[in-house]
Motif scaffolding. Structure first.
Motif, PDB file in Angstrom:
ATOM      1  N   SER A   1      12.564   5.394   2.858  1.00 41.31           N
ATOM      2  CA  SER A   1      12.251   5.879   1.518  1.00 41.31           C
ATOM      3  C   SER A   1      11.362   4.900   0.764  1.00 41.31           C
ATOM      4  CB  SER A   1      13.542   6.124   0.726  1.00 41.31           C
ATOM      5  OG  SER A   1      14.204   4.897   0.442  1.00 41.31           O
ATOM      6  N   ARG A   2      11.075   3.748   1.365  1.00 45.89           N
ATOM      7  CA  ARG A   2      10.253   2.709   0.750  1.00 45.89           C
ATOM      8  C   ARG A   2       9.132   2.317   1.714  1.00 45.89           C
ATOM      9  NH1 ARG A   2      13.587  -0.039  -3.232  1.00 45.89           N
ATOM     10  NH2 ARG A   2      15.766   0.617  -3.106  1.00 45.89           N
ATOM     11  N   PRO A   3       8.141   1.556   1.255  1.00 41.45           N
ATOM     12  CA  PRO A   3       7.156   0.991   2.188  1.00 41.45           C
ATOM     13  C   PRO A   3       7.866   0.196   3.287  1.00 41.45           C
ATOM     14  CG  PRO A   3       6.368   0.754  -0.056  1.00 41.45           C
ATOM     15  CD  PRO A   3       7.781   1.286  -0.156  1.00 41.45           C
ATOM     16  N   LEU A   4       7.343   0.300   4.499  1.00 39.29           N
ATOM     17  CA  LEU A   4       8.082  -0.148   5.682  1.00 39.29           C
ATOM     18  C   LEU A   4       7.828  -1.618   6.002  1.00 39.29           C
ATOM     19  CD1 LEU A   4       7.530   3.072   7.817  1.00 39.29           C
ATOM     20  CD2 LEU A   4       9.623   2.369   6.647  1.00 39.29           C
ATOM     21  N   TRP A   5       8.303  -2.508   5.142  1.00 35.19           N
ATOM     22  CA  TRP A   5       8.171  -3.944   5.411  1.00 35.19           C
ATOM     23  C   TRP A   5       9.208  -4.718   4.608  1.00 35.19           C
ATOM     24  CZ3 TRP A   5       6.900  -7.459   1.461  1.00 35.19           C
ATOM     25  CH2 TRP A   5       6.482  -6.895   0.264  1.00 35.19           C
ATOM     26  N   GLU A   6       9.529  -5.914   5.097  1.00 34.23           N
ATOM     27  CA  GLU A   6      10.404  -6.862   4.411  1.00 34.23           C
ATOM     28  C   GLU A   6       9.915  -8.279   4.693  1.00 34.23           C
ATOM     29  OE1 GLU A   6      14.462  -6.534   5.601  1.00 34.23           O
ATOM     30  OE2 GLU A   6      14.676  -4.443   4.949  1.00 34.23           O
ATOM     31  N   MET A   7      10.182  -9.181   3.765  1.00 37.78           N
ATOM     32  CA  MET A   7       9.876 -10.595   3.959  1.00 37.78           C
ATOM     33  C   MET A   7      11.033 -11.418   3.403  1.00 37.78           C
ATOM     34  SD  MET A   7       6.440 -12.709   2.915  1.00 37.78           S
ATOM     35  CE  MET A   7       5.504 -11.763   4.114  1.00 37.78           C
TER      36      MET A   7
ATOM     37  N   ASP B   1       2.660  -8.339 -10.668  1.00 37.87           N
ATOM     38  CA  ASP B   1       2.892  -6.902 -10.631  1.00 37.87           C
ATOM     39  C   ASP B   1       1.877  -6.162  -9.774  1.00 37.87           C
ATOM     40  OD1 ASP B   1       0.703  -7.277 -12.200  1.00 37.87           O
ATOM     41  OD2 ASP B   1       1.411  -6.076 -13.891  1.00 37.87           O
ATOM     42  N   GLN B   2       1.074  -6.902  -8.996  1.00 37.07           N
ATOM     43  CA  GLN B   2       0.073  -6.275  -8.144  1.00 37.07           C
ATOM     44  C   GLN B   2       0.477  -6.413  -6.679  1.00 37.07           C
ATOM     45  OE1 GLN B   2      -2.772  -4.613  -9.517  1.00 37.07           O
ATOM     46  NE2 GLN B   2      -1.416  -4.912 -11.279  1.00 37.07           N
ATOM     47  N   VAL B   3       0.391  -5.303  -5.945  1.00 33.05           N
ATOM     48  CA  VAL B   3       0.755  -5.269  -4.533  1.00 33.05           C
ATOM     49  C   VAL B   3      -0.403  -4.660  -3.757  1.00 33.05           C
ATOM     50  CG1 VAL B   3       2.433  -4.449  -2.836  1.00 33.05           C
ATOM     51  CG2 VAL B   3       3.186  -4.980  -5.161  1.00 33.05           C
ATOM     52  N   ALA B   4      -0.808  -5.313  -2.684  1.00 31.24           N
ATOM     53  CA  ALA B   4      -1.929  -4.822  -1.877  1.00 31.24           C
ATOM     54  C   ALA B   4      -1.602  -3.456  -1.283  1.00 31.24           C
ATOM     55  CB  ALA B   4      -2.251  -5.829  -0.768  1.00 31.24           C
ATOM     56  N   ALA B   5      -2.633  -2.667  -1.049  1.00 26.99           N
ATOM     57  CA  ALA B   5      -2.466  -1.285  -0.608  1.00 26.99           C
ATOM     58  C   ALA B   5      -1.618  -1.144   0.659  1.00 26.99           C
ATOM     59  CB  ALA B   5      -3.833  -0.630  -0.420  1.00 26.99           C
ATOM     60  N   PRO B   6      -1.816  -1.965   1.708  1.00 24.96           N
ATOM     61  CA  PRO B   6      -0.987  -1.776   2.904  1.00 24.96           C
ATOM     62  C   PRO B   6       0.504  -1.914   2.637  1.00 24.96           C
ATOM     63  CG  PRO B   6      -2.861  -3.190   3.385  1.00 24.96           C
ATOM     64  CD  PRO B   6      -2.833  -3.021   1.905  1.00 24.96           C
ATOM     65  N   PHE B   7       0.880  -2.693   1.634  1.00 28.37           N
ATOM     66  CA  PHE B   7       2.283  -2.919   1.335  1.00 28.37           C
ATOM     67  C   PHE B   7       2.840  -1.887   0.353  1.00 28.37           C
ATOM     68  CE2 PHE B   7       0.557  -6.938   2.736  1.00 28.37           C
ATOM     69  CZ  PHE B   7       1.528  -7.401   3.623  1.00 28.37           C
ATOM     70  N   ARG B   8       1.996  -0.924  -0.050  1.00 25.53           N
ATOM     71  CA  ARG B   8       2.458   0.166  -0.915  1.00 25.53           C
ATOM     72  C   ARG B   8       2.510   1.496  -0.179  1.00 25.53           C
ATOM     73  NH1 ARG B   8      -1.259   1.238  -4.745  1.00 25.53           N
ATOM     74  NH2 ARG B   8      -2.842  -0.305  -4.160  1.00 25.53           N
TER      75      ARG B   8
ATOM     76  N   ASP C   1       1.873   7.943   1.874  1.00 25.44           N
ATOM     77  CA  ASP C   1       1.894   8.111   0.429  1.00 25.44           C
ATOM     78  C   ASP C   1       1.780   6.714  -0.189  1.00 25.44           C
ATOM     79  OD1 ASP C   1       2.244   8.950  -2.151  1.00 25.44           O
ATOM     80  OD2 ASP C   1       4.419   9.218  -1.989  1.00 25.44           O
ATOM     81  N   THR C   2       0.643   6.409  -0.794  1.00 22.84           N
ATOM     82  CA  THR C   2       0.434   5.091  -1.386  1.00 22.84           C
ATOM     83  C   THR C   2       1.008   5.073  -2.799  1.00 22.84           C
ATOM     84  OG1 THR C   2      -1.579   4.787  -0.074  1.00 22.84           O
ATOM     85  CG2 THR C   2      -1.254   3.307  -1.946  1.00 22.84           C
ATOM     86  N   LEU C   3       2.061   4.282  -2.988  1.00 18.76           N
ATOM     87  CA  LEU C   3       2.762   4.248  -4.266  1.00 18.76           C
ATOM     88  C   LEU C   3       1.971   3.457  -5.303  1.00 18.76           C
ATOM     89  CD1 LEU C   3       6.389   3.470  -3.017  1.00 18.76           C
ATOM     90  CD2 LEU C   3       5.435   5.694  -3.620  1.00 18.76           C
ATOM     91  N   PRO C   4       2.140   3.780  -6.580  1.00 16.36           N
ATOM     92  CA  PRO C   4       1.588   2.923  -7.638  1.00 16.36           C
ATOM     93  C   PRO C   4       2.254   1.549  -7.601  1.00 16.36           C
ATOM     94  CG  PRO C   4       2.275   5.073  -8.504  1.00 16.36           C
ATOM     95  CD  PRO C   4       2.817   4.981  -7.116  1.00 16.36           C
ATOM     96  N   HIS C   5       1.591   0.559  -8.136  1.00 14.32           N
ATOM     97  CA  HIS C   5       2.109  -0.812  -8.093  1.00 14.32           C
ATOM     98  C   HIS C   5       3.517  -0.908  -8.685  1.00 14.32           C
ATOM     99  CE1 HIS C   5      -1.762  -2.653  -6.895  1.00 14.32           C
ATOM    100  NE2 HIS C   5      -2.283  -1.675  -7.596  1.00 14.32           N
ATOM    101  N   HIS C   6       3.755  -0.234  -9.808  1.00 17.79           N
ATOM    102  CA  HIS C   6       5.026  -0.399 -10.500  1.00 17.79           C
ATOM    103  C   HIS C   6       6.196   0.269  -9.780  1.00 17.79           C
ATOM    104  CE1 HIS C   6       3.608   3.553 -11.991  1.00 17.79           C
ATOM    105  NE2 HIS C   6       4.891   3.838 -12.106  1.00 17.79           N
ATOM    106  N   GLU C   7       5.907   1.109  -8.773  1.00 18.68           N
ATOM    107  CA  GLU C   7       6.978   1.767  -8.034  1.00 18.68           C
ATOM    108  C   GLU C   7       7.421   0.980  -6.804  1.00 18.68           C
ATOM    109  OE1 GLU C   7       6.456   5.861  -7.166  1.00 18.68           O
ATOM    110  OE2 GLU C   7       5.778   6.397  -9.178  1.00 18.68           O
ATOM    111  N   VAL C   8       6.774  -0.118  -6.508  1.00 17.29           N
ATOM    112  CA  VAL C   8       7.176  -0.961  -5.376  1.00 17.29           C
ATOM    113  C   VAL C   8       8.171  -2.003  -5.886  1.00 17.29           C
ATOM    114  CG1 VAL C   8       6.400  -2.528  -3.566  1.00 17.29           C
ATOM    115  CG2 VAL C   8       4.945  -0.609  -4.264  1.00 17.29           C
ATOM    116  N   ASP C   9       9.392  -1.927  -5.392  1.00 16.16           N
ATOM    117  CA  ASP C   9      10.459  -2.841  -5.814  1.00 16.16           C
ATOM    118  C   ASP C   9      10.391  -4.108  -4.963  1.00 16.16           C
ATOM    119  OD1 ASP C   9      12.700  -4.120  -6.696  1.00 16.16           O
ATOM    120  OD2 ASP C   9      14.132  -2.645  -5.917  1.00 16.16           O
TER     121      ASP C   9
END
Length: 285
Positions: free
Chosen positions: A117-123, A52-59, A75-83
């Motif tokens: 509308s989300r952090p700008l990355w995909e893997m 449930d932890q996401v590094a800051a650049p990915f938030r 806008d750095t989202l809280p960890h729980h808001e990153v899907d």
């Protein structure tokens, strides 16, 4: 809390369109260790997603508001808001699972815009290669990281020790989490942060734009003059009709070739150049 974005980074957002996406992508193909199976790989994948932890650049999500006077900020989202299920996906190739099928899939993935509308990355973890290997395709917006920075993020999740296990996933933190800044007393964090930064941001943006125009104008005039005189160039008026001089669409096609590293090293030695020089020359040619 909305933090200022560098003017050069905001230009990548302002200049983006369906026909001109501004993300960078990378494809890495891996060979699983001996004695492992696809089930082992999926278990590692599921374990990484369970965190449930996401590094800051990915938030970091790009956003602008009235309080920022329309300027882009982070806008750095809280960890729980990153899907993570949106950002990290699993794909499978159709048979026969060769490089052609892999390139087709990556072409389709690379041709779509990132969701702003989300952090700008995909893997994407890609399974189904006929030779037992698997691939990882990563896409990240140029406003968030350039190609070199994205490769550093991926490299940091790897180890030079082939026997090491339980490495963090690329999106997971590698250092203790920093404390989240507390909101201002008024509760208007966006205004507080941008209020002090807007004058310098506006000046930096204006100076960067003026510099770009000052440099582009002579270059554009020279290009048009060469085209008028039939000297060739990017907008040559006498260019032949080929697959390259047509309007650019949003579709992308990815192609790849493999070369032995020793061969490239030998070329660099004989040309008194670096390996990077040789690779750039091959790509440009």
């Amino acid at each position: 809390m909305l933090l200022p974005m560098a003017p050069t980074d905001s230009l990548f957002l302002l200049g983006e369109s369906r026909e001109h996406p501004m993300h960078v992508g990378g494809l890495a193909v891996f060979t699983p260790p001996e004695g492992t199976s696809a089930a082992d790989l999926r278990a590692m994948f599921d374990t990484a997603l369970a965190g449930d932890q996401v590094a800051a650049p990915f938030r970091k999500r790009a956003r602008r508001s009235v309080t920022s006077l329309g300027q882009w900020g982070w806008d750095t989202l809280p960890h729980h808001e990153v899907d993570l299920e949106h950002h990290v996906r699993r794909d499978a190739l159709p048979r026969p699972g060769g490089m052609a099928e892999l390139m087709t899939l990556v072409s389709r993935l690379h041709g779509t815009l990132l969701d702003r509308s989300r952090p700008l990355w995909e893997m994407h973890l890609i399974e189904g290669l006929a030779d037992g290997r698997y691939a990882v395709y990563t896409k990240i917006h140029h406003a968030l990281a350039d190609g070199a920075s994205a490769m550093r993020l991926l490299r940091d999740s790897m180890s030079e020790d082939p026997h090491r296990r339980n490495m963090p996933a690329p999106w997971q933190p590698r250092t203790p989490l920093a404390a989240v800044p507390a909101p201002t007393a008024s509760g208007d964090a966006d205004t507080a942060v941008f209020g002090s930064a807007l004058p310098s941001m506006a000046w930096d943006a204006a100076r960067a734009a003026a510099g770009e125009v000052a440099g582009l104008l002579p270059a554009a005039l020279g290009t048009m003059d060469r085209a008028r005189r039939g000297k060739g160039g990017a907008v040559s008026l006498t260019a032949p009709h080929t697959v390259f001089n047509v309007p650019i669409s949003g579709a992308r096609h990815v192609a790849a070739r493999s070369f032995p590293l020793e061969r490239i090293r030998l070329l660099a030695k004989h040309a008194d150049a670096t390996i990077n020089d040789i690779v750039l020359t091959m790509c440009a040619g």
